[in-house]
Design an enzyme around this catalytic site. Sequence first.
Site, PDB file in Angstrom:
ATOM      1  N   GLU A 129       0.830  -1.208   0.000  1.00 50.89           N
ATOM      2  CA  GLU A 129       0.000   0.000   0.000  1.00 50.89           C
ATOM      3  C   GLU A 129       0.864   1.257   0.000  1.00 50.89           C
ATOM      4  OE1 GLU A 129      -1.667   2.232   3.552  1.00 50.89           O
ATOM      5  OE2 GLU A 129      -3.333   0.893   3.054  1.00 50.89           O
ATOM      6  N   ASP A 165      -6.114  -3.683  -3.354  1.00 50.03           N
ATOM      7  CA  ASP A 165      -6.202  -2.234  -3.556  1.00 50.03           C
ATOM      8  C   ASP A 165      -4.846  -1.665  -3.945  1.00 50.03           C
ATOM      9  OD1 ASP A 165      -5.193  -2.711  -0.946  1.00 50.03           O
ATOM     10  OD2 ASP A 165      -5.886  -0.766  -0.237  1.00 50.03           O
TER      11      ASP A 165
END
Length: 395
Positions: A61, A122
């Site tokens: 991330e 993500d």
Amino acid sequence: MANFLSRGLLTFLLLAGLSAQAAQPACDAPWAMWKAFAERWVQADGRVLESSLKPNHSTSEGQAYALFFALVGNDRERFEHIWRWSRENLAGNQPGKMLPGWLWGQGSDGGWQIQDRNSASDADLWFVYALLEADRLWKVPAYRDDALALLGQIKTHEVAELPGLGPTLLPGPVGFAQPDHLWRLNPSYVPLPLLRRLAAADPQGPWKAVLQSSVKLLREGGSNGLAADWVGYRGTSAKTGVFTRDAVSNDLGSYDAIRVYLWAGMTDPGDPHAAPVLAALQGMTRLTAVSGLPPEKVALASGTGQGTGPFGFSAALVPYFQANGQPWLAELQERRARRELDAALQGSRDPKLPSVYYDYMLSLFGLGWSEQRYRFAANGQLKPSWESACSAKAL
């Protein structure tokens, strides 16, 4: 909206001096926030520090977000270093065969390597998006090649066909398909502009269908106008299913869910799904307007909030309140975020203080958007301010 205002908020507004408009930097000026972050927490080799609660560890991330911000800041050298480090250390230097491991650091044996090979979808989407847009804006075909190679891995390992929902993005390849036809989903993993861009880059892929299932998740996965950190989805037959409360996080909305409001606020109003998704997320307006500060946690079943969210929450809500036509709430959050960000940076070298990574990242998204450093077009393309003189202001 006046019904939501408390006497305490009115006093807060007066003390904050919200009638004065904060000066905006020139849209083509260097991005000071990104420069300060990069100089402190991006190593020369491109590794992003402090993105994990574990000391000396880094996450996919953190790498993916930093890659995006380097693009927004027109920082080509750091972009190259960040991607090269991520490619080599998280994806085994072969993004077409290996999804990026989400956690990298020093193991108990003293070796520096991936500590958890499961991926975070993500982060993977943000990697692909930044690479696609870097090729489009900077004309570097190798970035597009890597993006499409990684996108193929995401399609194979992180997209599943759910009954009644269709092709759906799972949070990762392992651990999110439960027994008895139950899946765990994360609404903050599916920013609509990214899915729009992927659908254009890979028109034969599942991305238009993933966009539709994501919109359904965003509109129906919460309650009382609030987003949950995690949502359950249970198949009730071969062709039907229902959203349920997540068995692990219950109906909590907090550090994951705050990004749902952020992505909704930044989605171009020309996207036909922008208004319906935003309309389904009005609970955060109600809760924030009571005191002028967002809650740290919300209980979706009762629609109530607990505590006060950190300054990153305020930064994340700036685009959301702007999109809702509530500039007074947006400005209140921005003033608070900038003030507390400056204070946190002054003490960030104190090892006794918690990392400000997540709040800083949310601030780069929300305050960078407020400074008009970038916009997302209706088709998902990135519109950075440096692409043409002050182009983001004209969107």
